[in-house]
Design a protein around this motif. Sequence first.
Motif, PDB file in Angstrom:
ATOM      1  N   ARG A  67       0.822  -1.214   0.000  1.00 57.96           N
ATOM      2  CA  ARG A  67       0.000   0.000   0.000  1.00 57.96           C
ATOM      3  C   ARG A  67       0.852   1.258   0.000  1.00 57.96           C
ATOM      4  NH1 ARG A  67      -3.531  -2.361  -2.203  1.00 57.96           N
ATOM      5  NH2 ARG A  67      -5.059  -3.556  -1.097  1.00 57.96           N
ATOM      6  N   SER A  68       2.172   1.122  -0.299  1.00 56.15           N
ATOM      7  CA  SER A  68       3.016   2.310  -0.215  1.00 56.15           C
ATOM      8  C   SER A  68       3.891   2.547  -1.439  1.00 56.15           C
ATOM      9  CB  SER A  68       3.905   2.225   1.030  1.00 56.15           C
ATOM     10  OG  SER A  68       4.776   1.117   0.927  1.00 56.15           O
ATOM     11  N   VAL A  69       3.893   1.658  -2.419  1.00 56.27           N
ATOM     12  CA  VAL A  69       4.748   1.791  -3.588  1.00 56.27           C
ATOM     13  C   VAL A  69       3.883   2.007  -4.822  1.00 56.27           C
ATOM     14  CG1 VAL A  69       6.388   0.572  -5.079  1.00 56.27           C
ATOM     15  CG2 VAL A  69       6.572   0.374  -2.598  1.00 56.27           C
ATOM     16  N   ILE A  70       4.362   2.870  -5.727  1.00 62.53           N
ATOM     17  CA  ILE A  70       3.709   3.071  -7.013  1.00 62.53           C
ATOM     18  C   ILE A  70       4.694   2.625  -8.088  1.00 62.53           C
ATOM     19  CG2 ILE A  70       2.670   4.710  -8.618  1.00 62.53           C
ATOM     20  CD1 ILE A  70       2.065   6.530  -6.215  1.00 62.53           C
ATOM     21  N   ILE A  71       4.274   1.716  -8.950  1.00 62.14           N
ATOM     22  CA  ILE A  71       5.091   1.253 -10.057  1.00 62.14           C
ATOM     23  C   ILE A  71       4.847   2.218 -11.213  1.00 62.14           C
ATOM     24  CG2 ILE A  71       5.543  -0.669 -11.630  1.00 62.14           C
ATOM     25  CD1 ILE A  71       4.112  -2.407  -9.372  1.00 62.14           C
ATOM     26  N   GLU A  72       5.916   2.858 -11.693  1.00 54.00           N
ATOM     27  CA  GLU A  72       5.743   3.909 -12.689  1.00 54.00           C
ATOM     28  C   GLU A  72       6.369   3.545 -14.029  1.00 54.00           C
ATOM     29  OE1 GLU A  72       5.118   7.949 -10.419  1.00 54.00           O
ATOM     30  OE2 GLU A  72       7.231   7.341 -10.343  1.00 54.00           O
ATOM     31  N   PHE A  73       5.618   3.818 -15.088  1.00 56.81           N
ATOM     32  CA  PHE A  73       6.069   3.605 -16.451  1.00 56.81           C
ATOM     33  C   PHE A  73       5.991   4.928 -17.200  1.00 56.81           C
ATOM     34  CE2 PHE A  73       4.541  -0.584 -15.270  1.00 56.81           C
ATOM     35  CZ  PHE A  73       5.452  -1.451 -15.861  1.00 56.81           C
ATOM     36  N   TYR A  74       7.099   5.308 -17.818  1.00 59.46           N
ATOM     37  CA  TYR A  74       7.094   6.452 -18.735  1.00 59.46           C
ATOM     38  C   TYR A  74       6.451   5.961 -20.025  1.00 59.46           C
ATOM     39  CZ  TYR A  74       8.878  10.189 -21.707  1.00 59.46           C
ATOM     40  OH  TYR A  74       8.990  11.226 -22.583  1.00 59.46           O
ATOM     41  N   VAL A  75       5.432   6.651 -20.508  1.00 61.60           N
ATOM     42  CA  VAL A  75       4.742   6.265 -21.739  1.00 61.60           C
ATOM     43  C   VAL A  75       4.768   7.438 -22.719  1.00 61.60           C
ATOM     44  CG1 VAL A  75       3.247   4.601 -20.556  1.00 61.60           C
ATOM     45  CG2 VAL A  75       2.445   6.936 -20.891  1.00 61.60           C
ATOM     46  N   ALA A  76       4.561   7.133 -23.987  1.00 61.91           N
ATOM     47  CA  ALA A  76       4.593   8.170 -25.021  1.00 61.91           C
ATOM     48  C   ALA A  76       3.323   9.011 -25.016  1.00 61.91           C
ATOM     49  CB  ALA A  76       4.802   7.543 -26.398  1.00 61.91           C
ATOM     50  N   ASP A  77       2.187   8.413 -24.637  1.00 60.37           N
ATOM     51  CA  ASP A  77       0.902   9.120 -24.689  1.00 60.37           C
ATOM     52  C   ASP A  77      -0.011   8.594 -23.580  1.00 60.37           C
ATOM     53  OD1 ASP A  77      -1.686  10.075 -25.260  1.00 60.37           O
ATOM     54  OD2 ASP A  77      -1.369   9.953 -27.436  1.00 60.37           O
ATOM     55  N   VAL A  78      -0.131   9.348 -22.514  1.00 62.69           N
ATOM     56  CA  VAL A  78      -0.940   8.940 -21.362  1.00 62.69           C
ATOM     57  C   VAL A  78      -2.406   8.762 -21.746  1.00 62.69           C
ATOM     58  CG1 VAL A  78      -1.825   9.697 -19.111  1.00 62.69           C
ATOM     59  CG2 VAL A  78       0.606   9.888 -19.623  1.00 62.69           C
ATOM     60  N   ASN A 115      -1.921  -3.412  -6.660  1.00 66.80           N
ATOM     61  CA  ASN A 115      -0.729  -2.559  -6.676  1.00 66.80           C
ATOM     62  C   ASN A 115      -1.014  -1.290  -7.468  1.00 66.80           C
ATOM     63  OD1 ASN A 115       1.206  -4.503  -5.444  1.00 66.80           O
ATOM     64  ND2 ASN A 115       0.703  -5.681  -7.277  1.00 66.80           N
ATOM     65  N   LEU A 116      -0.542  -0.158  -6.975  1.00 71.32           N
ATOM     66  CA  LEU A 116      -0.709   1.104  -7.687  1.00 71.32           C
ATOM     67  C   LEU A 116       0.275   1.201  -8.850  1.00 71.32           C
ATOM     68  CD1 LEU A 116      -1.222   3.699  -4.823  1.00 71.32           C
ATOM     69  CD2 LEU A 116      -2.805   3.182  -6.679  1.00 71.32           C
ATOM     70  N   VAL A 117      -0.235   1.626  -9.998  1.00 74.12           N
ATOM     71  CA  VAL A 117       0.569   1.786 -11.208  1.00 74.12           C
ATOM     72  C   VAL A 117       0.306   3.183 -11.754  1.00 74.12           C
ATOM     73  CG1 VAL A 117       1.036   0.897 -13.522  1.00 74.12           C
ATOM     74  CG2 VAL A 117       0.315  -0.681 -11.708  1.00 74.12           C
ATOM     75  N   ASN A 118       1.381   3.853 -12.159  1.00 74.36           N
ATOM     76  CA  ASN A 118       1.284   5.185 -12.753  1.00 74.36           C
ATOM     77  C   ASN A 118       1.884   5.139 -14.149  1.00 74.36           C
ATOM     78  OD1 ASN A 118       1.016   7.989 -13.102  1.00 74.36           O
ATOM     79  ND2 ASN A 118       2.970   8.411 -12.120  1.00 74.36           N
ATOM     80  N   PHE A 119       1.085   5.454 -15.153  1.00 75.47           N
ATOM     81  CA  PHE A 119       1.596   5.695 -16.494  1.00 75.47           C
ATOM     82  C   PHE A 119       1.724   7.211 -16.607  1.00 75.47           C
ATOM     83  CE2 PHE A 119      -0.112   1.753 -18.991  1.00 75.47           C
ATOM     84  CZ  PHE A 119       0.709   0.933 -18.242  1.00 75.47           C
ATOM     85  N   PHE A 120       2.911   7.711 -16.930  1.00 75.78           N
ATOM     86  CA  PHE A 120       3.113   9.158 -16.955  1.00 75.78           C
ATOM     87  C   PHE A 120       3.964   9.568 -18.146  1.00 75.78           C
ATOM     88  CE2 PHE A 120       7.103   7.899 -15.191  1.00 75.78           C
ATOM     89  CZ  PHE A 120       7.997   8.884 -15.568  1.00 75.78           C
ATOM     90  N   MET A 121       3.877  10.858 -18.448  1.00 76.22           N
ATOM     91  CA  MET A 121       4.752  11.489 -19.428  1.00 76.22           C
ATOM     92  C   MET A 121       4.972  12.935 -18.993  1.00 76.22           C
ATOM     93  SD  MET A 121       2.000  11.893 -22.551  1.00 76.22           S
ATOM     94  CE  MET A 121       2.807  13.168 -23.506  1.00 76.22           C
ATOM     95  N   PRO A 122       6.203  13.435 -19.088  1.00 73.47           N
ATOM     96  CA  PRO A 122       6.437  14.841 -18.764  1.00 73.47           C
ATOM     97  C   PRO A 122       5.852  15.719 -19.866  1.00 73.47           C
ATOM     98  CG  PRO A 122       8.488  13.805 -19.458  1.00 73.47           C
ATOM     99  CD  PRO A 122       7.439  12.730 -19.429  1.00 73.47           C
ATOM    100  N   VAL A 123       5.093  16.755 -19.466  1.00 74.12           N
ATOM    101  CA  VAL A 123       4.451  17.610 -20.471  1.00 74.12           C
ATOM    102  C   VAL A 123       4.886  19.065 -20.396  1.00 74.12           C
ATOM    103  CG1 VAL A 123       2.434  16.122 -20.803  1.00 74.12           C
ATOM    104  CG2 VAL A 123       2.368  17.891 -19.029  1.00 74.12           C
ATOM    105  N   THR A 124       5.393  19.515 -19.269  1.00 66.36           N
ATOM    106  CA  THR A 124       5.870  20.892 -19.198  1.00 66.36           C
ATOM    107  C   THR A 124       7.357  20.909 -19.562  1.00 66.36           C
ATOM    108  OG1 THR A 124       6.512  20.768 -16.875  1.00 66.36           O
ATOM    109  CG2 THR A 124       4.226  21.442 -17.353  1.00 66.36           C
ATOM    110  N   PRO A 125       7.860  22.045 -20.022  1.00 64.92           N
ATOM    111  CA  PRO A 125       9.293  22.116 -20.348  1.00 64.92           C
ATOM    112  C   PRO A 125      10.185  21.724 -19.168  1.00 64.92           C
ATOM    113  CG  PRO A 125       8.154  23.999 -21.287  1.00 64.92           C
ATOM    114  CD  PRO A 125       7.149  23.288 -20.407  1.00 64.92           C
TER     115      PRO A 125
END
Length: 137
Positions: A67-78, A115-125
Amino acid sequence: MQLASIRILTTDLPRLVQFYEQATGLPATHYTPDFAELPTPAATLAIGSLRTAELFGGAHMAAAANRSVIIEFYVADVDAAYERIAGLPGPDVVQVPTTMPWGNRSLLFRDPDGNLVNFFMPVTPAAQQRFSRQQTA
């Protein structure tokens, strides 16, 4: 030092491996009936049955108790990832695609084991610059 992998322990390896293959579009390599990996350029998502925990002296380990870890994947298009996730059986969407204060656009959901999973992409400069530094470090 380099992060090599994150390992999830599960009571249903075939179900969880299939979910991550469908969610990420990455093929898994099955090494044994109790262990599989989904490699990415940065690190590997390893998935093991509870029987693999015994090899680590695992009487104290439990699957689906995180309940404390987030598995994160950088993706091309959230947003495209959200459309793919929405069609899968099992994920519980916690947060639809949202731009976070630190500049990432994120989709947060739970896999079939919770399990918590985050698909993310950076969008600001600033976020894009921060992430590019991580890739070259």
